[in-house]
Write an enzyme that holds these catalytic residues in place. Structure first.
Site, PDB file in Angstrom:
ATOM      1  N   GLY A 150      91.498  96.831  64.571  1.00 50.47           N
ATOM      2  CA  GLY A 150      91.782  95.884  63.500  1.00 50.47           C
ATOM      3  C   GLY A 150      90.672  94.903  63.159  1.00 50.47           C
TER       4      GLY A 150
ATOM      5  N   ARG B 287     107.302 113.621  57.960  1.00 47.04           N
ATOM      6  CA  ARG B 287     106.444 112.602  57.344  1.00 47.04           C
ATOM      7  C   ARG B 287     107.208 111.747  56.338  1.00 47.04           C
ATOM      8  NH1 ARG B 287     100.887 112.901  58.042  1.00 47.04           N
ATOM      9  NH2 ARG B 287     100.290 114.789  59.131  1.00 47.04           N
TER      10      ARG B 287
ATOM     11  N   ARG C 132      96.950 107.813  59.730  1.00 43.01           N
ATOM     12  CA  ARG C 132      97.937 108.805  59.294  1.00 43.01           C
ATOM     13  C   ARG C 132      97.611 109.209  57.858  1.00 43.01           C
ATOM     14  NH1 ARG C 132      99.893 111.101  63.168  1.00 43.01           N
ATOM     15  NH2 ARG C 132     101.610 111.921  61.951  1.00 43.01           N
TER      16      ARG C 132
ATOM     17  N   LEU D 116      98.769 110.153  54.345  1.00 42.38           N
ATOM     18  CA  LEU D 116      99.995 109.828  53.604  1.00 42.38           C
ATOM     19  C   LEU D 116     100.285 110.906  52.567  1.00 42.38           C
ATOM     20  CD1 LEU D 116      99.105 106.057  53.264  1.00 42.38           C
ATOM     21  CD2 LEU D 116     100.953 107.008  54.671  1.00 42.38           C
TER      22      LEU D 116
ATOM     23  N   ASN E 199      91.707 101.562  50.545  1.00 38.60           N
ATOM     24  CA  ASN E 199      91.287 102.064  51.858  1.00 38.60           C
ATOM     25  C   ASN E 199      89.818 101.742  52.057  1.00 38.60           C
ATOM     26  OD1 ASN E 199      91.440 103.565  54.332  1.00 38.60           O
ATOM     27  ND2 ASN E 199      90.414 105.277  53.297  1.00 38.60           N
TER      28      ASN E 199
ATOM     29  N   HIS F 282      86.447 103.196  53.970  1.00 34.10           N
ATOM     30  CA  HIS F 282      85.965 104.432  54.593  1.00 34.10           C
ATOM     31  C   HIS F 282      84.511 104.227  55.019  1.00 34.10           C
ATOM     32  CE1 HIS F 282      85.892 108.679  55.499  1.00 34.10           C
ATOM     33  NE2 HIS F 282      84.706 108.726  54.923  1.00 34.10           N
TER      34      HIS F 282
HETATM   35  C1  GRF Z   1      86.576 101.489  60.284  1.00 32.91           C
HETATM   36  O1  GRF Z   1      85.308 102.030  60.518  1.00 32.91           O
HETATM   37  C2  GRF Z   1      87.127 101.956  58.969  1.00 32.91           C
HETATM   38  O2  GRF Z   1      86.136 102.143  58.012  1.00 32.91           O
HETATM   39  C3  GRF Z   1      87.747 103.278  59.337  1.00 32.91           C
HETATM   40  O3  GRF Z   1      88.311 103.080  60.605  1.00 32.91           O
HETATM   41  C4  GRF Z   1      87.605 102.034  61.273  1.00 32.91           C
HETATM   42  C5  GRF Z   1      88.626 101.002  61.626  1.00 32.91           C
HETATM   43  O4  GRF Z   1      88.068  99.955  62.368  1.00 32.91           O
HETATM   44  N1  GRF Z   1      88.694 103.690  58.320  1.00 32.91           N
HETATM   45  P1  GRF Z   1      88.873  98.613  62.548  1.00 32.91           P
HETATM   46  O5  GRF Z   1      90.217  98.973  63.157  1.00 32.91           O
HETATM   47  O6  GRF Z   1      88.997  97.962  61.224  1.00 32.91           O
HETATM   48  O7  GRF Z   1      88.038  97.798  63.503  1.00 32.91           O
END
Ligand code: GRF
Length: 208
Positions: free
Chosen positions: A17, A71, A97, A99, A113, A115
């Site tokens: 997190g 799901r 997960r 979705l 999201n 990424h």
């Molecule tokens: C991050 O690198 C995010 O980009 C990816 O998963 C990781 C989560 O890290 N989707 P955190 O839980 O926010 O520290």
């Protein structure tokens, strides 16, 4: 001063997190147009849950393992919790997960999201390893709206860091994470304010 009506945001996590924390911190600013009303994890042991509680944010767990392979039932449970907290915008932050299109469509334009790659490069998992293997000179992170196709929705924010000689997955991930923590609050701000310009995948964002 005119009172701002903040959008109610839920952050969905599965792990530590750190992006969640960056969003919670950003939302402390008086002029931030969103408040974090809920952190929701699909894993009861996610480290981010304790961090959220420490920050005074309400947490909930919807454990996907309780639903087996169903799901839809899992997502209905998610929806119920989101509705209970009158959530306007959902931020996925390390939520592991996939979705279903039905769930994603219900949140169309209201689910973001983060990424860890310069999309459309390196969709999916293990992005840092794949970036190193591919020998790219720049790697980074992208915030995008969630659409049914994985990691393919309209890009809201993106920035890059150089890949350095001797980088390992860990050192590169650490450098990219700093980008993530900066661009996610910026992107959420724009969506919450109802202005979400689509960044060009090649543009280096102004540092302001
Ligand atoms: C991050 O690198 C995010 O980009 C990816 O998963 C990781 C989560 O890290 N989707 P955190 O839980 O926010 O520290």
């Amino acid at each position: 001063m005119r009172r701002m009506i903040r959008k109610r945001v839920a952050i969905l996590i599965s792990g530590r997190g750190s992006n969640m924390t960056a969003l919670i911190e950003a939302a402390k600013a008086e002029d931030y147009p969103a408040e974090i009303v809920l952190v929701l994890s699909n894993r009861p042991d996610a480290a981010g849950l304790a961090r959220a509680r420490q920050a005074g944010v309400v947490t909930e767990v919807v454990d996907h393992t309780a639903f087996g392979s169903d799901r839809e039932a899992f997502e209905h449970a998610l929806d119920r919790v989101l509705q209970t907290h009158r959530v306007d915008i959902v931020c996925l932050a390390g939520f592991m997960r996939v979705l279903t299109p039905a769930f994603v469509t219900r949140w169309n334009g209201r689910m973001l999201n983060i990424h860890p790659s310069l999309l459309p490069q390196f969709k999916g998992l293990n992005t840092h390893r794949r970036a190193l293997e591919a020998g790219v000179k720049r790697h980074g992170a992208t915030v995008h709206l969630v659409t049914p196709e994985l990691d393919s929705g309209p890009i809201l924010a993106q920035d890059w860091v150089p890949v350095l000689d001797g980088d390992t997955e860990d050192t590169l991930a650490e450098r990219v994470l700093e980008v993530e923590h900066r661009i996610y609050p910026e992107a959420l701000r724009r969506v919450a304010e109802g202005r979400a310009p689509i960044a060009s995948p090649d543009s280096k964002q102004a540092a302001n």
